[in-house]
Design an enzyme around this catalytic site. Structure first.
Site, PDB file in Angstrom:
ATOM      1  N   HIS A  23      -6.913  20.788   7.061  1.00 30.88           N
ATOM      2  CA  HIS A  23      -8.354  20.860   6.793  1.00 30.88           C
ATOM      3  C   HIS A  23      -9.085  21.370   8.037  1.00 30.88           C
ATOM      4  O   HIS A  23     -10.006  22.179   7.943  1.00 30.88           O
ATOM      5  CB  HIS A  23      -8.901  19.484   6.382  1.00 30.88           C
ATOM      6  CG  HIS A  23      -8.263  18.962   5.138  1.00 30.88           C
ATOM      7  ND1 HIS A  23      -8.367  17.661   4.710  1.00 30.88           N
ATOM      8  CD2 HIS A  23      -7.478  19.578   4.204  1.00 30.88           C
ATOM      9  CE1 HIS A  23      -7.692  17.489   3.593  1.00 30.88           C
ATOM     10  NE2 HIS A  23      -7.145  18.643   3.261  1.00 30.88           N
TER      11      HIS A  23
ATOM     12  N   CYS B  40       2.322  44.900   9.228  1.00 28.71           N
ATOM     13  CA  CYS B  40       0.907  44.600   8.948  1.00 28.71           C
ATOM     14  C   CYS B  40       0.356  43.397   9.698  1.00 28.71           C
ATOM     15  O   CYS B  40      -0.615  43.520  10.436  1.00 28.71           O
ATOM     16  CB  CYS B  40       0.704  44.393   7.449  1.00 28.71           C
ATOM     17  SG  CYS B  40       0.984  45.898   6.518  1.00 28.71           S
TER      18      CYS B  40
END
Ligand SMILES: NC(=O)c1ccc[n+]([C@@H]2O[C@H](COP(=O)([O-])OP(=O)(O)OC[C@H]3O[C@@H](n4cnc5c(N)ncnc54)[C@H](O)[C@@H]3O)[C@@H](O)[C@H]2O)c1
Length: 441
Positions: A219, A270
Site C-alpha cells: 500500500h 523496454c
C-alpha cells in the site's frame, strides 16, 4: 455461536474489534491500562472517534454484551478467547517496540495460571514474522506455567481496518487471515468470523504475520508510486487524473497479480530503458523520484543475491539454462541472465550456457550482431546440447521455464545444486534428486 471474548488494548483496533464483535452477539470485555478509555467503553461511550462507532457501541453496551475493565486476570477468567490489540510502535531506530505485547502476555499468562478451562490467545497487533513463536508463546508459557497447544492455544489474526472507515472495513474485510500451528485451534475463530463475506485463509502463524507487512508495504509503494507519477505528469503538463484512470483500467497487467510473483530480475529492451528515460527526464525537471530511482538498483541487488548464492556453494562449474531476458524470445538486450553470466565469469566461474531460443548457429540479425559486438565471450559459452550442460555442471541455474521437465528431473545428480530463478512449478523442481534452492522462495 456467541463467544465470550476479552480484548486487550482499546485503541483503534481493539475498540473497533470489541464493538463490532459485540454487535454480532458475542459477550465482549475490553481491557486497557488507560482508565479513561475503560471508563468510556464501560459507560457506553466510544474511546475513539470513528464513524459509526458511537451508536453500535451504545447498543451493545445497553444489551449488556460490551463492558470494559482494567482487571486483566478477571477478564481472562470470564472469557474463553483473549485478543491482544495493544500498540506496536516504532522505536527511534525503526525497530518494533514490543513492550506492550510483552506486558499483556505477562498479564494473560499470570491469569492462565489459575484458570481451569482451555483458553485461546489471539494476537492481532502487527508483529514481524516469528514474533508469536519466539516471544508471545514462550512468554505465555513462562508466566502461566502451562503448555501452549495443550492448556491454551496461540493464534495470529491480523487486522486490515483503516482509521476513518474502520467499522465498515471491519464488517467488509478484504480477507480474513487465521494463523495457527494446529489449524484445529482455529475453530472458535471460524465461528467468530462466520458472517464475513470475504475469503478466509487458514495458514501458518508466520505467514499470517508476514502477509500483514506485505500488504502495508505494498500500500505504501502504491501511494509513493501514484504520487511520483502524478508529479511527473504535472511537470510534463499531462492530465494526471486521466493517466491514472486509463492506467488503472488495465486489470490484466497493471491492477492484477501480474509481475507480483517472486522470481528473477527484470530486463529486456523496454523496462530498464524506459525507467531510465523517465528518471532522466525527471532530473531535467528538477524533480526527485526516489521510488522510481530505487527500482533499477533493487533489480541489480537481486542479481547480486544470486551471485552470492552461487559463490556460497563453493562450486565453480556452472550450467546456465536460459540466456534471453525471458522464455519464448531470443532477445538478449539487457537480459539479466547475460549480466549474471558476466558477474559469475568475473568471479572465476566456468560457465556453459544453454538456451533453446539462443543457439549461436541459428542466430541471425540484430541478436547475432549483439552477441558478436557486446558479449562475444558469452557467445562462446553457448552449447546446443542441454544434456552436455547438465552433465558437466556442479551448479545449475534455471533461468528459463523452457526446459524439458524430464531432463531436469532425471539428469540432475545428488551432488549438484539447482538454483531456480524462475519459480518452477513444484512438480518440476528436482527436489530429492539434487540440492534445490529458489532464489527468493
Ligand atoms: N490503527 C490502525 O489503523 C491499525 C490497523 C491495523 C493494524 N494495526 C495494528 O494494531 C495494533 C494496535 O494499533 P492501534 O492503532 O489500535 O493502537 P493504539 O495505540 O491506538 O492503542 C493501543 C492501546 O493499547 C493499550 N495498552 C497498552 N498496553 C496495554 C496493556 N498492558 N494492557 C492493556 N492495554 C494496553 C493502550 O493504552 C492503548 O489504548 C498495532 O500493532 C497496529 O500496528 C493498527
Amino acid at each position: 455461536m456467541a463467544r465470550s471474548i476479552s480484548i486487550f488494548g482499546l485503541g483503534y483496533v481493539g475498540s473497533v474489534s470489541a464493538t463490532c464483535l459485540a454487535s454480532k452477539g458475542n459477550y465482549v470485555l475490553g481491557v486497557d491500562v488507560n482508565t479513561a478509555k475503560v471508563k468510556a467503553m464501560d459507560s457506553g461511550r466510544s474511546p475513539i472517534i470513528e464513524e459509526g462507532m458511537g451508536d453500535i457501541l451504545f447498543e451493545s453496551h445497553k444489551s449488556c454484551r460490551l463492558h470494559a475493565t482494567t482487571d486483566a486476570v478477571a477478564a481472562v477468567h470470564k472469557t474463553e478467547i483473549s485478543f491482544i490489540c495493544v500498540g506496536t510502535p516504532s522505536q527511534r531506530n525503526g525497530k518494533l517496540d514490543l513492550s506492550g505485547v510483552e506486558r499483556v502476555c505477562e498479564d494473560i499468562g499470570q491469569a492462565l495460571r489459575t484458570k481451569k478451562s482451555f483458553h485461546w490467545v489471539v494476537l492481532r497487533s502487527t508483529v514481524l514474522p516469528g514474533t508469536t513463536d519466539r516471544l508471545v508463546r514462550p512468554m505465555l508459557e513462562r508466566a502461566s506455567g502451562k503448555q501452549a497447544g495443550k492448556d491454551f492455544a496461540v493464534c495470529y489474526n491480523p487486522e486490515f481496518l483503516r482509521e476513518g472507515t474502520a467499522v465498515n472495513d471491519f464488517f467488509h474485510p478484504p480477507f480474513t487471515i487465521l494463523g495457527a500451528h494446529d489449524l484445529s485451534d482455529l475453530a472458535p475463530l471460524r465461528d467468530l468470523y462466520s458472517w464475513a463475506n470475504s475469503t478466509t485463509f487458514e495458514t501458518s502463524v508466520a505467514t499470517a504475520e508476514m502477509v500483514k507487512y506485505v500488504c502495508n508495504a505494498f500500500h505504501a509503494v502504491k501511494v509513493g508510486f501514484a504520487n511520483e507519477v502524478g508529479s511527473l505528469a504535472k511537470q510534463f503538463g499531462v492530465d494526471a487524473e486521466d493517466v491514472t484512470k486509463i492506467f488503472t483500467s488495465d486489470k490484466t497487467l497493471n491492477i492484477s497479480p501480474a509481475y507480483l510473483s517472486p522470481g528473477f530480475a527484470f530486463g529486456g529492451s523496454c523496462l530498464p530503458k524506459d525507467l531510465r528515460a523517465l528518471i532522466h527526464c525527471a532530473k531535467e525537471h528538477d524533480l526527485r523520484v526516489p521510488l522510481l530511482e530505487s527500482i533499477l538498483p533493487s533489480n541489480v541487488e537481486h542479481i547480486e543475491r544470486v551471485v552470492e548464492t552461487v559463490l556460497r556453494t563453493g562450486k565453480r562449474k556452472i550450467g546456465m539454462l536460459g540466456l534471453s531476458f525471458k522464455a519464448g524470445t531470443d532477445d538478449l538486450r539487457e537480459s539479466p541472465l547475460v549480466y549474471l553470466v558476466k558477474r559469475l565469469l568475473g568471479e572465476g566461474c566456468h560457465i556453459q550456457v544453454w538456451d533453446k531460443n539462443v543457439l549461436l548457429g541459428r542466430l541471425v540479425g540484430s541478436n547475432r550482431q549483439f552477441i558478436d559486438e557486446f558479449i562475444p565471450h558469452i557467445g562462446m559459452l553457448l552449447r546446443e546440447n542441454l544434456q552436455e550442460v547438465l552433465d558437466t555442471a556442479e551448479v545449475v541455474l534455471v533461468g528459463t521455464r523452457a526446459v524439458d521437465r524430464e531432463a531436469l528431473l532425471h539428469s540432475t545428480r545428488p551432488e549438484q545444486t539447482i538454483i531456480d530463478l524462475v519459480n518452477l512449478e513444484k512438480s518440476r523442481r528436482p527436489i530429492g534428486r539434487a540440492t534445490y534452492e529458489g532464489v527468493c522462495w
